[in-house]
Design a protein around this motif. Structure first.
Motif, PDB file in Angstrom:
ATOM      1  N   VAL A 500       0.828  -1.210   0.000  1.00 29.71           N
ATOM      2  CA  VAL A 500       0.000   0.000   0.000  1.00 29.71           C
ATOM      3  C   VAL A 500       0.864   1.262   0.000  1.00 29.71           C
ATOM      4  O   VAL A 500       0.636   2.194  -0.782  1.00 29.71           O
ATOM      5  N   LEU A 501       1.871   1.306   0.856  1.00 26.90           N
ATOM      6  CA  LEU A 501       2.698   2.514   0.953  1.00 26.90           C
ATOM      7  C   LEU A 501       3.528   2.728  -0.312  1.00 26.90           C
ATOM      8  O   LEU A 501       3.728   3.864  -0.736  1.00 26.90           O
ATOM      9  N   ALA A 502       4.010   1.639  -0.915  1.00 23.83           N
ATOM     10  CA  ALA A 502       4.771   1.785  -2.165  1.00 23.83           C
ATOM     11  C   ALA A 502       3.857   2.270  -3.295  1.00 23.83           C
ATOM     12  O   ALA A 502       4.261   3.077  -4.140  1.00 23.83           O
ATOM     13  N   SER A 503       2.625   1.770  -3.313  1.00 25.06           N
ATOM     14  CA  SER A 503       1.678   2.219  -4.341  1.00 25.06           C
ATOM     15  C   SER A 503       1.321   3.683  -4.161  1.00 25.06           C
ATOM     16  O   SER A 503       1.221   4.445  -5.133  1.00 25.06           O
ATOM     17  N   GLU A 504       1.146   4.114  -2.908  1.00 22.58           N
ATOM     18  CA  GLU A 504       0.780   5.509  -2.638  1.00 22.58           C
ATOM     19  C   GLU A 504       1.938   6.466  -2.895  1.00 22.58           C
ATOM     20  O   GLU A 504       1.708   7.662  -3.090  1.00 22.58           O
ATOM     21  N   ALA A 505       3.173   5.941  -2.902  1.00 21.55           N
ATOM     22  CA  ALA A 505       4.324   6.817  -3.158  1.00 21.55           C
ATOM     23  C   ALA A 505       4.234   7.430  -4.550  1.00 21.55           C
ATOM     24  O   ALA A 505       4.643   8.575  -4.778  1.00 21.55           O
ATOM     25  N   GLY A 506       3.709   6.645  -5.498  1.00 24.32           N
ATOM     26  CA  GLY A 506       3.470   7.182  -6.833  1.00 24.32           C
ATOM     27  C   GLY A 506       4.718   7.560  -7.600  1.00 24.32           C
ATOM     28  O   GLY A 506       4.663   8.398  -8.501  1.00 24.32           O
ATOM     29  N   ALA A 562       6.384   8.181   5.956  1.00 22.38           N
ATOM     30  CA  ALA A 562       5.904   9.471   6.460  1.00 22.38           C
ATOM     31  C   ALA A 562       6.997  10.521   6.483  1.00 22.38           C
ATOM     32  O   ALA A 562       6.734  11.711   6.235  1.00 22.38           O
ATOM     33  N   ALA A 563       8.222  10.127   6.763  1.00 22.41           N
ATOM     34  CA  ALA A 563       9.299  11.090   6.985  1.00 22.41           C
ATOM     35  C   ALA A 563      10.049  11.472   5.714  1.00 22.41           C
ATOM     36  O   ALA A 563      10.697  12.523   5.669  1.00 22.41           O
ATOM     37  N   LEU A 564       9.994  10.634   4.680  1.00 24.08           N
ATOM     38  CA  LEU A 564      10.800  10.868   3.479  1.00 24.08           C
ATOM     39  C   LEU A 564       9.934  11.283   2.301  1.00 24.08           C
ATOM     40  O   LEU A 564       8.724  11.024   2.278  1.00 24.08           O
ATOM     41  N   THR A 565      10.579  11.888   1.326  1.00 24.47           N
ATOM     42  CA  THR A 565       9.896  12.161   0.068  1.00 24.47           C
ATOM     43  C   THR A 565       9.710  10.844  -0.678  1.00 24.47           C
ATOM     44  O   THR A 565      10.305   9.820  -0.328  1.00 24.47           O
ATOM     45  N   ALA A 566       8.894  10.870  -1.727  1.00 24.40           N
ATOM     46  CA  ALA A 566       8.629   9.649  -2.482  1.00 24.40           C
ATOM     47  C   ALA A 566       9.911   9.053  -3.047  1.00 24.40           C
ATOM     48  O   ALA A 566      10.141   7.838  -2.987  1.00 24.40           O
ATOM     49  N   SER A 567      10.775   9.905  -3.597  1.00 21.36           N
ATOM     50  CA  SER A 567      12.033   9.403  -4.170  1.00 21.36           C
ATOM     51  C   SER A 567      12.940   8.838  -3.089  1.00 21.36           C
ATOM     52  O   SER A 567      13.580   7.789  -3.280  1.00 21.36           O
ATOM     53  N   GLN A 568      12.997   9.526  -1.959  1.00 26.91           N
ATOM     54  CA  GLN A 568      13.814   9.020  -0.863  1.00 26.91           C
ATOM     55  C   GLN A 568      13.253   7.709  -0.301  1.00 26.91           C
ATOM     56  O   GLN A 568      14.006   6.814   0.086  1.00 26.91           O
ATOM     57  N   PHE A 569      11.929   7.609  -0.273  1.00 27.34           N
ATOM     58  CA  PHE A 569      11.292   6.384   0.218  1.00 27.34           C
ATOM     59  C   PHE A 569      11.652   5.203  -0.675  1.00 27.34           C
ATOM     60  O   PHE A 569      11.913   4.088  -0.180  1.00 27.34           O
ATOM     61  N   LYS A 570      11.688   5.450  -1.977  1.00 22.08           N
ATOM     62  CA  LYS A 570      12.069   4.378  -2.902  1.00 22.08           C
ATOM     63  C   LYS A 570      13.488   3.901  -2.611  1.00 22.08           C
ATOM     64  O   LYS A 570      13.757   2.688  -2.557  1.00 22.08           O
ATOM     65  N   VAL A 571      14.397   4.837  -2.413  1.00 22.38           N
ATOM     66  CA  VAL A 571      15.788   4.476  -2.115  1.00 22.38           C
ATOM     67  C   VAL A 571      15.862   3.726  -0.785  1.00 22.38           C
ATOM     68  O   VAL A 571      16.593   2.726  -0.655  1.00 22.38           O
ATOM     69  N   ALA A 572      15.102   4.176   0.209  1.00 20.07           N
ATOM     70  CA  ALA A 572      15.118   3.532   1.523  1.00 20.07           C
ATOM     71  C   ALA A 572      14.590   2.103   1.435  1.00 20.07           C
ATOM     72  O   ALA A 572      15.141   1.184   2.068  1.00 20.07           O
ATOM     73  N   THR A 574      14.707   0.162  -1.169  1.00 18.82           N
ATOM     74  CA  THR A 574      15.741  -0.621  -1.853  1.00 18.82           C
ATOM     75  C   THR A 574      16.857  -1.009  -0.893  1.00 18.82           C
ATOM     76  O   THR A 574      17.302  -2.167  -0.862  1.00 18.82           O
ATOM     77  N   ALA A 575      17.317  -0.034  -0.117  1.00 15.83           N
ATOM     78  CA  ALA A 575      18.395  -0.309   0.844  1.00 15.83           C
ATOM     79  C   ALA A 575      17.946  -1.321   1.889  1.00 15.83           C
ATOM     80  O   ALA A 575      18.702  -2.227   2.277  1.00 15.83           O
ATOM     81  N   LEU A 576      16.710  -1.184   2.355  1.00 20.38           N
ATOM     82  CA  LEU A 576      16.185  -2.119   3.355  1.00 20.38           C
ATOM     83  C   LEU A 576      16.075  -3.519   2.769  1.00 20.38           C
ATOM     84  O   LEU A 576      16.403  -4.513   3.444  1.00 20.38           O
ATOM     85  N   ALA A 577      15.637  -3.613   1.524  1.00 20.12           N
ATOM     86  CA  ALA A 577      15.527  -4.921   0.872  1.00 20.12           C
ATOM     87  C   ALA A 577      16.890  -5.600   0.762  1.00 20.12           C
ATOM     88  O   ALA A 577      17.035  -6.794   1.055  1.00 20.12           O
ATOM     89  N   VAL A 578      17.897  -4.839   0.364  1.00 19.47           N
ATOM     90  CA  VAL A 578      19.253  -5.395   0.238  1.00 19.47           C
ATOM     91  C   VAL A 578      19.784  -5.832   1.599  1.00 19.47           C
ATOM     92  O   VAL A 578      20.367  -6.917   1.745  1.00 19.47           O
ATOM     93  N   ALA A 579      19.582  -5.009   2.609  1.00 24.76           N
ATOM     94  CA  ALA A 579      20.084  -5.328   3.947  1.00 24.76           C
ATOM     95  C   ALA A 579      19.438  -6.588   4.500  1.00 24.76           C
ATOM     96  O   ALA A 579      20.115  -7.492   5.015  1.00 24.76           O
ATOM     97  N   VAL A 580      18.112  -6.684   4.391  1.00 23.93           N
ATOM     98  CA  VAL A 580      17.411  -7.871   4.894  1.00 23.93           C
ATOM     99  C   VAL A 580      17.850  -9.117   4.124  1.00 23.93           C
ATOM    100  O   VAL A 580      18.097 -10.178   4.715  1.00 23.93           O
ATOM    101  N   ALA A 581      17.946  -8.990   2.806  1.00 22.44           N
ATOM    102  CA  ALA A 581      18.340 -10.143   1.994  1.00 22.44           C
ATOM    103  C   ALA A 581      19.721 -10.643   2.386  1.00 22.44           C
ATOM    104  O   ALA A 581      19.943 -11.856   2.526  1.00 22.44           O
TER     105      ALA A 581
END
Length: 607
Positions: A500-506, A562-572, A574-581
């Motif tokens: 939901v949050l990724a879709s709303e980032a647009g 909530a705290a980041l812009t849409a572009s920053q949220f996308k980067v965050a 991605t970074a979270l996905a890499v870290a967890v993986a």
């Protein structure tokens, strides 16, 4: 090299020693129990050993099933018993007792108690098995079916046994047993009739199941790459290659059963590669659609979430009930009755959309339609299957009144994947608010409402409430009739929040990043499942803490959104996905290639 100690006087014309050598055993002959004990003690400590009666008559595959299956520490067929290194001491003790009993009998003492193979045959191997049973050892006895394994009492019985061996085609039985006893319609009638022969071809050329599993993965990744081209030719090639990958996926398990080449690494590869192949293919379809100007990443992520939650429902229900007492219900009785009618068995197996039917449907739709249509049909089919199976299991749970064990409750708690925040709530709570499922449903409802409220920081507040509810849900053991629904509910809440949050980032790239994050977390959850199935327990607490637990990740994603812009949220994301993986893969690989990893092989319902 494993050692087979043939006890007693060799029988003229017997093929026993050559059969044992063909199975890879170093054959040694012992005249009596005392000499067998000496040879057993002299065998290399790290090798498998077997005791086989020299009078044994039977099929080579009966010996293979009884003496070479790596999944069992102790195993036996009439006239033969084997022990892996971990069970060598138990075998040695049993043989020592039988040797002592023989000495007492020769000196006029009480006769040794034997477990005869045929009639009144006194077989040392069978007496040792009886002694192991008396000790409480877990001796595996494979189902031989039409295969012969006996120790004849006299020449006439030997002749009859040899005729029985000749009357049954050992290779035909071996090929038949290579196929799962329970499988889907498509797999049973469109794949297994020839894939079993491919498995035999691989066995005769020395290929291993792991090599075939890897080939299946590579084929599926190539299929995903073809789908990513976005061309009609690429989609057609992708569909064909996906079916080819599934053929190899069936072949690796059939090869393992045909050659009894099970391994812990193979268990891990087989358990994880199926999901990796399917979800990589979803990504390939989404990339191909994007090349044609159609964004279906939300559908791809939705399909992955739905399929993963379906699996968690299966795992949770099975773990909650496989060792429960008073585990009967009218619903289960009706299900068994339906399964007694031939055509209903196949209909019921097909409508749950198992992997064979699912992959065949995806392959045909990819080749003939568009990625969007493929995902629409997949989502509808999986939603119907999930509703059907979950409803049936809910009915069983509320009517069977099963009493769940502490082990089942712990397994469900491990599947819930609560992290430090929820654990803190559970430790500091003064009491439970209600039933675990109702508390979890309440927290999930608040989270869902906050996600669609349109208020920037509302999801953060909803995630806090959800984290508290997650801790409260596990305040006491999950032993209620429907508490097995708690883990899949948590999976849906966490994955749905990301979607939901990724879709709303647009913003372009947010949904692919969300897809990667959910894939990494889902891998962790599948890894947890197969550890539990192997009785190895959940992943270490340090791993769960390092990746935050399901409620911690949910809260983190809402804060980032909530705290980041849409572009920053996308980067965050991605970074979270890499870290967890990285974290979960390193720990998972360390565990599954270690000597203590369990050999898990799913012979139950098709995934």
């Amino acid at each position: 090299m494993p050692t087979a100690i043939v006890t007693g006087q060799p029988v003229p014309g017997s093929s026993l020693e050559s059969d044992l050598r063909s199975l890879g055993f170093d054959v040694q002959v012992a005249a009596d129990a005392s000499e067998a004990g000496i040879r057993l003690a002299a065998a290399p400590a790290g090798d498998r050993v077997a005791l086989v009666d020299a009078r044994f008559v039977g099929h080579p595959h009966a010996l293979r099933l009884g003496l070479t299956d790596p999944r069992f520490a102790l195993a036996a067929v009439p006239g033969a018993v084997t022990a892996q290194p971990a069970a060598r001491q138990a075998l040695g003790r049993a043989l020592t007792r039988e040797t002592s009993a023989g000495v007492r009998t020769a000196g006029g003492g009480a006769p040794a108690r034997a477990k005869p193979s045929v009639g009144d045959v006194d077989s040392l191997a069978d007496r040792v098995v009886t002694a192991l049973d008396d000790e409480g050892a877990d001796v595996h006895r494979p189902v031989l079916g039409s295969l012969v394994a006996v120790v004849p009492a006299d020449p006439q019985a030997r002749n009859e046994a040899r005729q029985a061996v000749a009357a049954v085609d050992d290779e035909a039985v071996r090929l038949k047993s290579a196929v799962k006893s329970r499988d889907g319609f498509f797999t049973t009638f469109f794949i297994s009739p020839y894939s079993r022969y491919l498995a035999r071809w691989c066995a005769r050329r020395g290929l291993t199941p792991n090599q075939v599993t890897t080939a299946s993965l590579l084929t599926a990744l190539i299929a995903a790459g073809c789908a990513a081209t976005g061309t009609r030719a690429g989609f057609v090639a992708a569909g064909v290659l996906l079916i080819a990958s599934f053929v190899l996926d069936c072949t690796d398990g059939q090869l393992a059963r045909y050659a009894l080449k099970y391994s812990t690494l193979g268990a891990w590869l087989d358990a994880t590669f199926d999901r990796a192949k399917e979800y990589a293919y979803y990504a390939g379809l989404a990339l191909g659609a994007a090349r044609g100007g159609d964004d279906v990443w939300a559908l791809a992520l939705g399909a992955m979430i739905l399929q993963t939650c379906r699996h968690v429902v299966d795992f949770s229900f099975n773990e909650a009930n496989h060792d429960a007492t008073a585990n009967t219900s009218p619903t289960a009785a009706l299900s068994d009755k339906l399964d007694s009618v031939g055509w209903t068995v196949w209909v019921r197996r097909m409508i749950v959309l198992p992997i064979g039917e699912r992959w065949a449907m995806i392959a045909v739709l990819t080749a003939a339609t568009t990625p969007r249509i493929t995902f629409y049909v997949l989502l509808i089919g999986c939603a119907f299957a999930a509703t059907y199976t979950t409803a049936g299991r809910v009915l069983r749970s509320v009517t069977r009144k099963a009493r769940r064990t502490d082990r089942a409750a712990q397994a469900l708690a491990d599947l819930a994947d609560n992290g430090p925040l929820a654990s803190l709530v559970a430790r500091t709570s003064r009491g439970r608010l209600g039933s675990p499922l109702l508390v979890a449903l309440g927290g999930t409802f608040v989270l869902a409402v906050s996600l669609f409220s349109g208020v920037t920081w509302a999801p953060v507040a909803g995630a806090v409430v959800y984290a508290v509810a997650a801790g409260q849900a596990l305040y006491r053991p999950l032993k209620g009739a429907l508490d097995w629904l708690v883990p899949p509910l948590f999976r849906a809440a966490e994955y749905g929040t990301v979607l939901v949050l990724a879709s709303e980032a647009g913003v372009n790239g947010a949904l692919p990043a969300a897809f990667g994050l959910v894939a990494a977390v889902a891998y962790h959850h599948y890894d947890t499942v197969y550890r539990i199935r192997g009785n190895a327990g959940a992943p270490p607490a340090r791993l769960v803490s390092a990746i935050g637990g399901q409620e911690g990740r949910t809260l983190l994603v809402t804060v980032l959104a909530a705290a980041l812009t849409a572009s920053q949220f996308k980067v965050a994301l991605t970074a979270l996905a890499v870290a967890v993986a990285l974290v979960v893969l390193v720990e998972s690989i360390r565990f599954w290639v270690s000597a203590g990893a369990p050999a898990v092989h799913d012979e139950g319902e098709p995934a």
